[in-house]
Design a protein around this motif. Sequence first.
Motif, PDB file in Angstrom:
ATOM      1  N   ILE A  31      -1.386   6.145  -0.837  1.00  0.00           N
ATOM      2  CA  ILE A  31      -1.282   4.679  -0.987  1.00  0.00           C
ATOM      3  C   ILE A  31       0.139   4.303  -1.427  1.00  0.00           C
ATOM      4  N   GLY A  32       0.422   2.988  -1.355  1.00  0.00           N
ATOM      5  CA  GLY A  32       1.747   2.503  -1.749  1.00  0.00           C
ATOM      6  C   GLY A  32       1.853   2.200  -3.233  1.00  0.00           C
ATOM      7  N   LEU A  33       0.745   1.749  -3.848  1.00  0.00           N
ATOM      8  CA  LEU A  33       0.779   1.380  -5.267  1.00  0.00           C
ATOM      9  C   LEU A  33       0.890   2.637  -6.142  1.00  0.00           C
ATOM     10  N   GLN A  39      -6.350   0.535  -7.518  1.00  0.00           N
ATOM     11  CA  GLN A  39      -6.568   1.227  -6.245  1.00  0.00           C
ATOM     12  C   GLN A  39      -6.563   2.749  -6.448  1.00  0.00           C
ATOM     13  N   ASP A  71       2.591   1.587   4.270  1.00  0.00           N
ATOM     14  CA  ASP A  71       1.291   1.353   4.913  1.00  0.00           C
ATOM     15  C   ASP A  71       1.337   1.635   6.417  1.00  0.00           C
ATOM     16  N   CYS A  87      -5.167   3.433   2.434  1.00  0.00           N
ATOM     17  CA  CYS A  87      -5.912   2.237   2.033  1.00  0.00           C
ATOM     18  C   CYS A  87      -4.958   1.031   2.022  1.00  0.00           C
ATOM     19  N   PRO A  88      -4.545   0.574   3.208  1.00  0.00           N
ATOM     20  CA  PRO A  88      -3.557  -0.509   3.268  1.00  0.00           C
ATOM     21  C   PRO A  88      -4.165  -1.886   3.029  1.00  0.00           C
ATOM     22  N   ASN A 144      -7.263  -5.816  -2.897  1.00  0.00           N
ATOM     23  CA  ASN A 144      -5.928  -5.970  -3.462  1.00  0.00           C
ATOM     24  C   ASN A 144      -5.974  -7.228  -4.341  1.00  0.00           C
ATOM     25  N   ARG A 147      -2.910 -13.312  -4.034  1.00  0.00           N
ATOM     26  CA  ARG A 147      -1.478 -13.040  -4.174  1.00  0.00           C
ATOM     27  C   ARG A 147      -0.772 -14.195  -4.903  1.00  0.00           C
ATOM     28  N   ARG A 168      10.327 -11.744  -0.314  1.00  0.00           N
ATOM     29  CA  ARG A 168       9.820 -10.590   0.451  1.00  0.00           C
ATOM     30  C   ARG A 168       8.343 -10.814   0.758  1.00  0.00           C
ATOM     31  N   MET A 170       4.872  -9.020   3.144  1.00  0.00           N
ATOM     32  CA  MET A 170       4.456  -7.841   3.893  1.00  0.00           C
ATOM     33  C   MET A 170       4.819  -8.066   5.360  1.00  0.00           C
ATOM     34  N   ASN A 208       2.380 -10.919  -4.916  1.00  0.00           N
ATOM     35  CA  ASN A 208       1.409  -9.834  -5.084  1.00  0.00           C
ATOM     36  C   ASN A 208       0.428 -10.229  -6.175  1.00  0.00           C
ATOM     37  N   PHE A 235      -8.154  -4.738   0.895  1.00  0.00           N
ATOM     38  CA  PHE A 235      -7.719  -3.394   1.306  1.00  0.00           C
ATOM     39  C   PHE A 235      -8.810  -2.842   2.218  1.00  0.00           C
TER      40      PHE A 235
HETATM   41  O1  KDG Z   1      -1.249   0.734  -1.680  1.00  0.00           O
HETATM   42  C1  KDG Z   1      -1.189  -0.530  -1.086  1.00  0.00           C
HETATM   43  C2  KDG Z   1       0.219  -0.954  -0.859  1.00  0.00           C
HETATM   44  O2  KDG Z   1       0.797  -0.039   0.027  1.00  0.00           O
HETATM   45  C3  KDG Z   1       0.426  -2.343  -0.313  1.00  0.00           C
HETATM   46  O3  KDG Z   1      -0.587  -2.706   0.593  1.00  0.00           O
HETATM   47  C4  KDG Z   1       0.571  -3.309  -1.444  1.00  0.00           C
HETATM   48  O4  KDG Z   1       0.130  -5.600  -1.287  1.00  0.00           O
HETATM   49  C5  KDG Z   1       0.925  -4.708  -1.077  1.00  0.00           C
HETATM   50  C6  KDG Z   1       2.289  -5.057  -0.578  1.00  0.00           C
HETATM   51  O5  KDG Z   1       2.771  -6.103  -1.017  1.00  0.00           O
HETATM   52  O6  KDG Z   1       2.888  -4.344   0.222  1.00  0.00           O
END
Ligand code: KDG
Length: 330
Positions: A31-33, A39, A71, A87-88, A144, A147, A168, A170, A208, A235
């Motif tokens: 995952i990214g987080l 998550q 992601d 898990c995007p 998630n 936002r 910024r 996504m 976010n 997600f």
């Molecule tokens: O793990 C999830 C992230 O990769 C990403 O989806 C988080 O909301 C996100 C973003 O702003 O990129």
Amino acid sequence: MKLRTGIAAVLLVALLTGTAFGAQFTINAGIGLNDKSAQFQSLKFFKEIVEKNSEGKIEVVLFHSSQLGDDRTMMEALKMGTQEMTCPSTAPMTAFVNAFKIYDLPFIFAGEDVADYILDGPVGKKLLDMLPAQGMIGLAYWENGFRMLTNSVHSVKSPEDLKGLKIRTMENPIHLAAFKVMGANPTPMAFGELFSAMQQKVVDGQENPWGTIFLQNFFEVQKFATDTGHVYSPFVLLISKIFWDKLPDDMKKVVQDAADQAKVHNREINRKMNAEYLEKLKEKMEVTILTPEQKAAFQQACQPIYDQFAKDIGEDLIKEVQKLTSEYKK
Ligand code: KDG
């Protein structure tokens, strides 16, 4: 002698198959987080259930903080079968299945309860069913969350305040269009690059959920926050179809059951964490809580997005969601 031969055989299997101590299958999940996120906590919960209920036949190896890529890169890897799980947010998934854009329409969900109702109902299922054609299986909708906007320049209380701010987003055309129509200067970027982009003032702000803003230490480089709640980000726990097709039916069931249990776990802890971290952020940033009238101004500013993307998303799908959400309110 016999025992040693046994251990050697297990090690050999592990070496040849890349699995630890005789596990027959390995799920590498990225995952990214970071590892403090709800998550990641839910992925750990998922791992425990899978390893226990598969009696060690499936091993789950976890990666956080974009260690396996962003992601988009991880989804490509799932398609190719070089990574098993990710898990995007649904926003970057729209590059693979266009219909997921329905979730990106600003203010389409008034709250988490109605989001659950749509995601767990026929619409949510219909979209997950489009994933196998893209080489991925959607196991469950995790969360998630709503936002929120942050920036380092000034407090934002109206769409006019966004004018000229470099935000910024996504990688998603609706998010870009929504911030443009609200007067900002949006730019798409991978999550892993975001903190340093804000630190180096390549961008002024981002959006976010509260949990991410707190746990990723965004408050260190962002002074102002606003509870815009402009988009609800689901997600999806994704597994590679190439890998899934290799799993025997009983193991598929173990994985699916764990994904469903972890969904409940994830929504519960995520909501608790978002509320808790908003309070903590109030001590670290200047947080604006919009009045209903102020929020309505953002909603109004985003209205043209519905017409702009109606054909692309499908008018029928938008109508179906709007009908279900109005039924839910009754
Ligand atoms: O793990 C999830 C992230 O990769 C990403 O989806 C988080 O909301 C996100 C973003 O702003 O990129």
